[in-house]
Design an enzyme around this catalytic site. Sequence first.
Site, PDB file in Angstrom:
ATOM      1  CG  ASP A   1      -0.129   0.020   2.521  1.00 49.86           C
ATOM      2  OD1 ASP A   1       0.843  -0.760   2.615  1.00 49.86           O
ATOM      3  OD2 ASP A   1      -0.462   0.797   3.431  1.00 49.86           O
ATOM      4  CD  GLU A   2      -0.679   5.033   3.091  1.00 49.94           C
ATOM      5  OE1 GLU A   2      -1.420   6.029   3.210  1.00 49.94           O
ATOM      6  OE2 GLU A   2       0.028   4.593   4.004  1.00 49.94           O
TER       7      GLU A   2
END
Lengths: 622, 622
Positions: free
Chosen positions: A256-257
Amino acid sequence: MLERGVHRFVAELSRETGMLLKQETFDSPSPTLLIHAVHSSERVQRLGDDESYELAITKSGAKLTAPTPLGILHGLQTFLQLVETTANGFSVPAVTIEDKPRFAWRGLLIDVGRHFIPLDELKRNIDGMAAVKMNVLHWHLYDNEGFRVESKRFPRLQQAGSDGLYYTQADIRDFVAYAHDRGIRVVPEFEMPGHSRSLFAGYPELASGPGPYKVEPNGVDAVMDPTREETYQFIEKFFAEMAGLFPDEYFHIGGDEVNGSQWTANGRIQAFMNAHGMKTNQDLQAYFNQRLQKILNKHQKIMMGWDEVLRPDLPKTVVVQSWRGQQSLAAAAQQGYRSLLSFGYYLDLMWPASQHYAVDPMSGAAAALNPDEKSRIIGGEACMWSEWVTAENIDSRIWPRNASIAERLWSSPETQDSASMYTRLNRLSRRLEWLGLTHRTSLLTAFYRMAGTNDIAALRTLAGVVEPVKDYTRMNNLKGAWDFRGPLNRLVDIAHPESDEARHFRDAVQTYARSGYKDKTAEGEIRARLIAWRDNDARLRPLLEQSFLLNELKPLSEDLSALAAASLFALNYLGQSTPSPNSWREQQLALLERAKTPKADLLLMVVEPARQLIEGSGGQTR
Amino acid sequence: MLERGVHRFVAELSRETGMLLKQETFDSPSPTLLIHAVHSSERVQRLGDDESYELAITKSGAKLTAPTPLGILHGLQTFLQLVETTANGFSVPAVTIEDKPRFAWRGLLIDVGRHFIPLDELKRNIDGMAAVKMNVLHWHLYDNEGFRVESKRFPRLQQAGSDGLYYTQADIRDFVAYAHDRGIRVVPEFEMPGHSRSLFAGYPELASGPGPYKVEPNGVDAVMDPTREETYQFIEKFFAEMAGLFPDEYFHIGGDEVNGSQWTANGRIQAFMNAHGMKTNQDLQAYFNQRLQKILNKHQKIMMGWDEVLRPDLPKTVVVQSWRGQQSLAAAAQQGYRSLLSFGYYLDLMWPASQHYAVDPMSGAAAALNPDEKSRIIGGEACMWSEWVTAENIDSRIWPRNASIAERLWSSPETQDSASMYTRLNRLSRRLEWLGLTHRTSLLTAFYRMAGTNDIAALRTLAGVVEPVKDYTRMNNLKGAWDFRGPLNRLVDIAHPESDEARHFRDAVQTYARSGYKDKTAEGEIRARLIAWRDNDARLRPLLEQSFLLNELKPLSEDLSALAAASLFALNYLGQSTPSPNSWREQQLALLERAKTPKADLLLMVVEPARQLIEGSGGQTR
């Protein structure tokens, strides 16, 4: 597993009742609990194992039957849940329960990267999970702020990547066995290519930028370099070691991210992307994920990732965990992936239990899926991210709210009444104390620290009606950069995410209003609380003056007392059936507005019921 | 030892302040704590080791110096004691302290025979002992009700002699090392020839009567047979094994309360006594003790015994522990024995801390000793006998009262003011929480159990003003035989041995009376408490009805409310400067008498101050 489970059951029953029970007690002629499991347990628990049980309690005894020891464990928890203190002794009601979970994956994520959580604290949370029949501990083992696993192959990971706080391999084996004994799988997360700066402290060559890297606040948001073969050689060896350490079939790679600025800034990486026809950073991450998946495949591991990993070319075996919205959960299922929900289950956002309880994996976009697609939604996971969490306050951040998520994932979707959910939560909260969880008792020691005296009653009163600010407000309010090494000893770190006291007050005001301000019991309860709050600022003042940790609470304490004083006036108007003057009510509006504003990162939770009393005193509703 | 001690110091400071401290913090340019120990530590700590230290705190930093690491450990505890929460931050005052103990033996006895206490609970009590600078844990390892040590040589000792609850040899080594790390010696007690029925369950041939023997309530008060050589062969082998397990030089053989009826009833034993010219059972026990002493001598162990072992023919190396009175302490010292005091330090008798604090080993008969004799009084020991004590309530029975005994044994005999002792006790009580002691928090879970609901405020109020009956009253009140397997879940098992609330109330009433009933602050405080108590019975009533564990508290709760209501009348008379009518005061006497009587094995602790108010309202004193 079964024998140890029964042993723990007897131990907990003994703690709950204060009777010195031994297992042999069960050979006595008095009512007996008979336990029967059809099959014995496996060394490694698997997703989708039969967890059902049947518990039949009659006057002459109780019988617990289940196809597997897992079901027996759940049934024993139900039995403990039923034990009551009554006028005639401890008792359990005569009932027959046939029970099985709605979802196969009922998890709790604990982030030990940002703040290390010692094994003892994790273990008591495992006990809490078992009490609410959760079956997956998702162990977020590192993040930018710290690497928490001993690698024998790459020892600089923990040496340079942590402040000395990490789990040895012996710790991990011990913990996995502990969880397994309680019917809980441990799924490790090895976050990459982002959120992994702590890896680069020892192995800077893995990163996409030049470094140097240190575990420090406000460091570069560095990401792995997916273009070098050496990166995969490292991952091959590292995953081989970790795959042996964690017996579960599932293996989370994060994903993620990913901040692509290091990729964009690196000419070599740009050249690689051009050469391979990759147009975006997402393309590069997709390539990376495919490589990871192949590596994991060799170790018979099933890959999991956060919803950013969802791309058309992702192998269908991968499990997608939705955190950015319920939309991605449905999208994944529709595209043929198994998926689980974490959006709406973030415990660090300080939501009330009822708000989590209202989130259903099958609602929203998922409601429109066909049965086949729906069957791919395998459950959900509560997430305890640890930016503001340490060993001291983790229990109060997880419990009892986590139980509302556990119930949502186990029970029928038709059960939605939040009042009855809170009744169960209250009972459970007491039981959790006997498991050693400190979600209530830890407040006491923190109050002593803040007050520097034993006389903490007034502080307790104020703390009882506030809640930490919600969502990401606290992080957004920061003046400088967030420092994970900073002290966590303010009231916002201690106060319960959800104020029971405020909820009771709100309920009492509702009851009073619904009675047309006639219900004398409700009025008495409201008045007693208001008087205590009105007088509290004077009592608390000396403490606020003498402690630097309490100083910031002055405006909050004043607001509470002022609000209570105004509400008492309103109560008098209501009691006399004389409408309060418009001018008076308007004056109170300013007070209400001021009291609504967060202070010291805390919200005063009794503003709305106070407004209801003040506005109600105008008489429009009568 | 030193390094680990400093590490724990940093950890505790971190818990106390909520700052995430690491040892390296101390390399910073901010105020620094410098630590210097002249000598390193020994593998086994010895009685009389130098425990002195010097702590100098200035604005620029602190310096701690000591001849040994033991002194450093004590100095670190003093530093922690000095940390305060102030308006400007955490601080320590600038002081220089030169400190050393008055007595070399400052012990706590924990009885694990009558109720088993798990290792975790013992360890946190070791931490508490270290905080108050005690240096001996006297481990009463078995009694009639249970044998708690694994013997590899004689495994039936623990197998037949316990309910499966005992310490393995690995546990014991671990525990001894844990205590040693904290500057605490572990002295084991192997009680004989009495108080040892649990030995006979596995080895009935050791006993003086025919048996059979079981670990059960109300069993025969059996004693060992000191006339058979086989007895000494067993003891030889058993002590050899235990001498290896416990490294300390001292070895306690009990020797108290020998019931000679089995000896009198046994013809063979009577014949032996005649043949050896022994006239009394005491003569036979003296012979037994001499044999034990010779066996221990072979293992370089110094024998200790309770004061019954004191006989003219006892070797002078034996240490005598006085429990039946201070007289025996002085007598032992006069006869050339080293001795220590436990009379007056029995924590199970539920005395207030001030009463223990007033007991000085050098007072009473000892005051008349010459300096040489006085030098043989080596210290004292608090005793936690466990008839009514389990893992759940042991902390609240030991703490904080044990600190008053620790202070008596460490500090100057001139320090006698109990008000300032209580101030220190209150501070310490907070610190103990951070060490994980549950002397306050354990009440919460017990209240939940008793009430069966989360709303325990009214129960807490009642519990706050009662104390368990004193001395041996509870045992004497028993209708049947004492059953060590019975539940310990009544309020008497939970309530603090000493009520802080009642003491504060008493103090406030004293202040008020001394002011000629003019002090408005004292009056306000008294009134607030009285109102809460007066209204408490109505609030508590529903709980008392719904729980069988609370039912017995009804009369107590009624007394509290009635007493408070009467005292409020008295307060009104005093406030109006109108004397209360004689007839009214006389009516209240009956109430006071009723309230004075123990109920449910509990004493209402606010009767005397209420009496003072009621009598004072008659006006004689104005």
